[in-house]
Write an enzyme that holds these catalytic residues in place. Structure first.
Site, PDB file in Angstrom:
ATOM      1  N   CYS A 189       0.871  -1.178   0.000  1.00  0.00           N
ATOM      2  CA  CYS A 189       0.000   0.000   0.000  1.00  0.00           C
ATOM      3  C   CYS A 189       0.908   1.228   0.000  1.00  0.00           C
ATOM      4  O   CYS A 189       2.089   1.137  -0.353  1.00  0.00           O
ATOM      5  CB  CYS A 189      -0.986  -0.019   1.166  1.00  0.00           C
ATOM      6  SG  CYS A 189      -0.215   0.063   2.802  1.00  0.00           S
ATOM      7  N   ASN A 234       2.376   1.495   4.274  1.00  0.00           N
ATOM      8  CA  ASN A 234       2.699   0.231   4.946  1.00  0.00           C
ATOM      9  C   ASN A 234       2.483   0.313   6.454  1.00  0.00           C
ATOM     10  O   ASN A 234       3.211  -0.296   7.244  1.00  0.00           O
ATOM     11  CB  ASN A 234       4.140  -0.210   4.626  1.00  0.00           C
ATOM     12  CG  ASN A 234       4.485  -1.629   5.061  1.00  0.00           C
ATOM     13  OD1 ASN A 234       5.608  -1.918   5.449  1.00  0.00           O
ATOM     14  ND2 ASN A 234       3.536  -2.538   5.035  1.00  0.00           N
ATOM     15  N   CYS A 281      -1.223   0.965   7.452  1.00  0.00           N
ATOM     16  CA  CYS A 281      -2.663   0.702   7.632  1.00  0.00           C
ATOM     17  C   CYS A 281      -3.127  -0.540   6.869  1.00  0.00           C
ATOM     18  O   CYS A 281      -3.405  -1.573   7.467  1.00  0.00           O
ATOM     19  CB  CYS A 281      -3.503   1.911   7.197  1.00  0.00           C
ATOM     20  SG  CYS A 281      -3.261   3.371   8.228  1.00  0.00           S
ATOM     21  N   ARG A 282      -3.197  -0.454   5.561  1.00  0.00           N
ATOM     22  CA  ARG A 282      -3.826  -1.539   4.793  1.00  0.00           C
ATOM     23  C   ARG A 282      -2.944  -2.772   4.620  1.00  0.00           C
ATOM     24  O   ARG A 282      -3.379  -3.895   4.898  1.00  0.00           O
ATOM     25  CB  ARG A 282      -4.277  -1.006   3.424  1.00  0.00           C
ATOM     26  CG  ARG A 282      -5.410   0.006   3.532  1.00  0.00           C
ATOM     27  CD  ARG A 282      -5.595   0.779   2.245  1.00  0.00           C
ATOM     28  NE  ARG A 282      -4.444   1.636   1.966  1.00  0.00           N
ATOM     29  CZ  ARG A 282      -4.296   2.366   0.864  1.00  0.00           C
ATOM     30  NH1 ARG A 282      -5.235   2.330  -0.060  1.00  0.00           N
ATOM     31  NH2 ARG A 282      -3.231   3.124   0.704  1.00  0.00           N
ATOM     32  N   SER A 283      -1.706  -2.584   4.128  1.00  0.00           N
ATOM     33  CA  SER A 283      -0.917  -3.783   3.789  1.00  0.00           C
ATOM     34  C   SER A 283      -0.452  -4.603   5.000  1.00  0.00           C
ATOM     35  O   SER A 283      -0.434  -5.838   4.909  1.00  0.00           O
ATOM     36  CB  SER A 283       0.242  -3.448   2.849  1.00  0.00           C
ATOM     37  OG  SER A 283       1.135  -2.519   3.408  1.00  0.00           O
ATOM     38  N   ASP A 342      -8.151   3.981   1.387  1.00  0.00           N
ATOM     39  CA  ASP A 342      -7.147   4.425   2.348  1.00  0.00           C
ATOM     40  C   ASP A 342      -7.848   5.011   3.576  1.00  0.00           C
ATOM     41  O   ASP A 342      -8.549   6.012   3.475  1.00  0.00           O
ATOM     42  CB  ASP A 342      -6.278   5.493   1.661  1.00  0.00           C
ATOM     43  CG  ASP A 342      -5.182   6.022   2.563  1.00  0.00           C
ATOM     44  OD1 ASP A 342      -5.155   5.650   3.748  1.00  0.00           O
ATOM     45  OD2 ASP A 342      -4.360   6.802   2.064  1.00  0.00           O
TER      46      ASP A 342
HETATM   47  P1  4NP Z   1      -1.661   2.931   4.139  1.00  0.00           P
HETATM   48  O1  4NP Z   1      -2.272   4.292   4.705  1.00  0.00           O
HETATM   49  O2  4NP Z   1      -1.150   3.217   2.751  1.00  0.00           O
HETATM   50  O3  4NP Z   1      -2.824   1.996   4.132  1.00  0.00           O
HETATM   51  O4  4NP Z   1      -0.569   2.507   5.095  1.00  0.00           O
HETATM   52  C1  4NP Z   1      -1.567   5.489   4.746  1.00  0.00           C
HETATM   53  C2  4NP Z   1      -0.626   5.689   5.733  1.00  0.00           C
HETATM   54  C3  4NP Z   1       0.030   6.913   5.823  1.00  0.00           C
HETATM   55  C4  4NP Z   1      -0.265   7.919   4.918  1.00  0.00           C
HETATM   56  C5  4NP Z   1      -1.201   7.698   3.928  1.00  0.00           C
HETATM   57  C6  4NP Z   1      -1.850   6.497   3.835  1.00  0.00           C
HETATM   58  N1  4NP Z   1       0.385   9.176   5.021  1.00  0.00           N
HETATM   59  O5  4NP Z   1      -0.025  10.115   4.312  1.00  0.00           O
HETATM   60  O6  4NP Z   1       1.320   9.322   5.827  1.00  0.00           O
END
Ligand code: 4NP
Length: 160
Positions: free
Chosen positions: A8, A11, A13-15, A127
Site C-alpha cells: 500500500c 505500509n 494501515c492496509r498492507s 485508504d
Molecule cells: P496505508 O495508509 O497506505 O494503508 O498505510 C496510509 C498511511 C500513511 C499515509 C497515507 C496512507 N500518510 O499520508 O502518511
C-alpha cells in the site's frame, strides 16, 4: 515456498493488516510451510514504524495481533515474491512503473481485491488514514474477505 507481498502507500494501515489476515488464513489452512507473506509501502514515509495504532486496535478487537515494521517496496521484491498484491490503483500504477518493461515482473502485480466477489473485481481498498473508526472497520472487513479469496486463487493456481 510461495511468497506474497502486500503493498500500500504507507505500509502502516492496509498492507500490514492484509499481511496479518492472509497469514492467519494460511495458518488455518495448514499451509504455513508452503506460503509466506510480507508487506511494504510505495512511499518511504513511515520506514521502521509499527502499524498505525488505529489499525492495531481495530485488529485486536477482532482477536488479531499485528507484528510489522514498515519498509519501502523495492525493485528486488519482484525477484523475491511470486505475487505483488496492491491495495489500490495508485499503488498499482507505481508497482507497474517499477516493473518497467520486465514482463515477468509486471505479471506478478495484482490488486488485493481482484478475487473479491463483493468488490466486483474492480474496487480498491480505500485508504483509511484520514478517516474514522468506521473506515478502519470497513477496511478490516474488505481485507478479511479479499485475502481469503486471494488465498483460494493461489491454491487453485498452484494446485495446493
Ligand atoms: P496505508 O495508509 O497506505 O494503508 O498505510 C496510509 C498511511 C500513511 C499515509 C497515507 C496512507 N500518510 O499520508 O502518511
Amino acid at each position: 515456498m510461495i511468497r506474497v507481498l502486500f503493498v500500500c502507500l504507507g505500509n502502516i494501515c492496509r498492507s500490514p493488516l492484509a499481511e496479518g489476515l492472509f497469514k492467519k488464513a494460511v495458518e488455518e489452512a495448514g499451509l504455513s510451510n508452503r506460503i509466506e507473506a510480507d508487506s511494504a509501502g510505495t512511499s518511504g514515509w513511515h520506514i521502521g514504524d509499527p502499524p498505525d495504532h488505529r489499525t492495531v486496535e481495530n485488529a485486536r478487537k477482532h482477536g488479531l495481533e499485528l507484528h510489522h515494521a514498515s519498509r519501502q517496496f523495492i525493485k528486488e521484491d519482484f525477484d523475491r515474491f511470486d505475487y505483488i498484491a496492491v491495495a489500490d490503483q495508485s499503488n498499482y500504477s507505481d508497482a507497474v512503473e517499477m516493473a518497467g518493461n520486465n514482463k515477468s515482473h509486471y505479471k506478478k502485480v495484482l490488486k488485493i481485491r481482484k478475487f473479491d466477489t463483493e468488490g466486483d473485481g474492480q474496487y480498491d481498498v480505500p485508504d483509511p488514514y484520514y478517516g474514522n473508526g468506521n473506515h478502519f472497520e470497513h477496511v478490516y472487513k474488505v481485507l478479511t474477505h479479499s485475502t481469503a479469496k486471494l488465498l483460494e486463487h493461489i491454491r487453485a493456481e498452484k494446485g495446493i
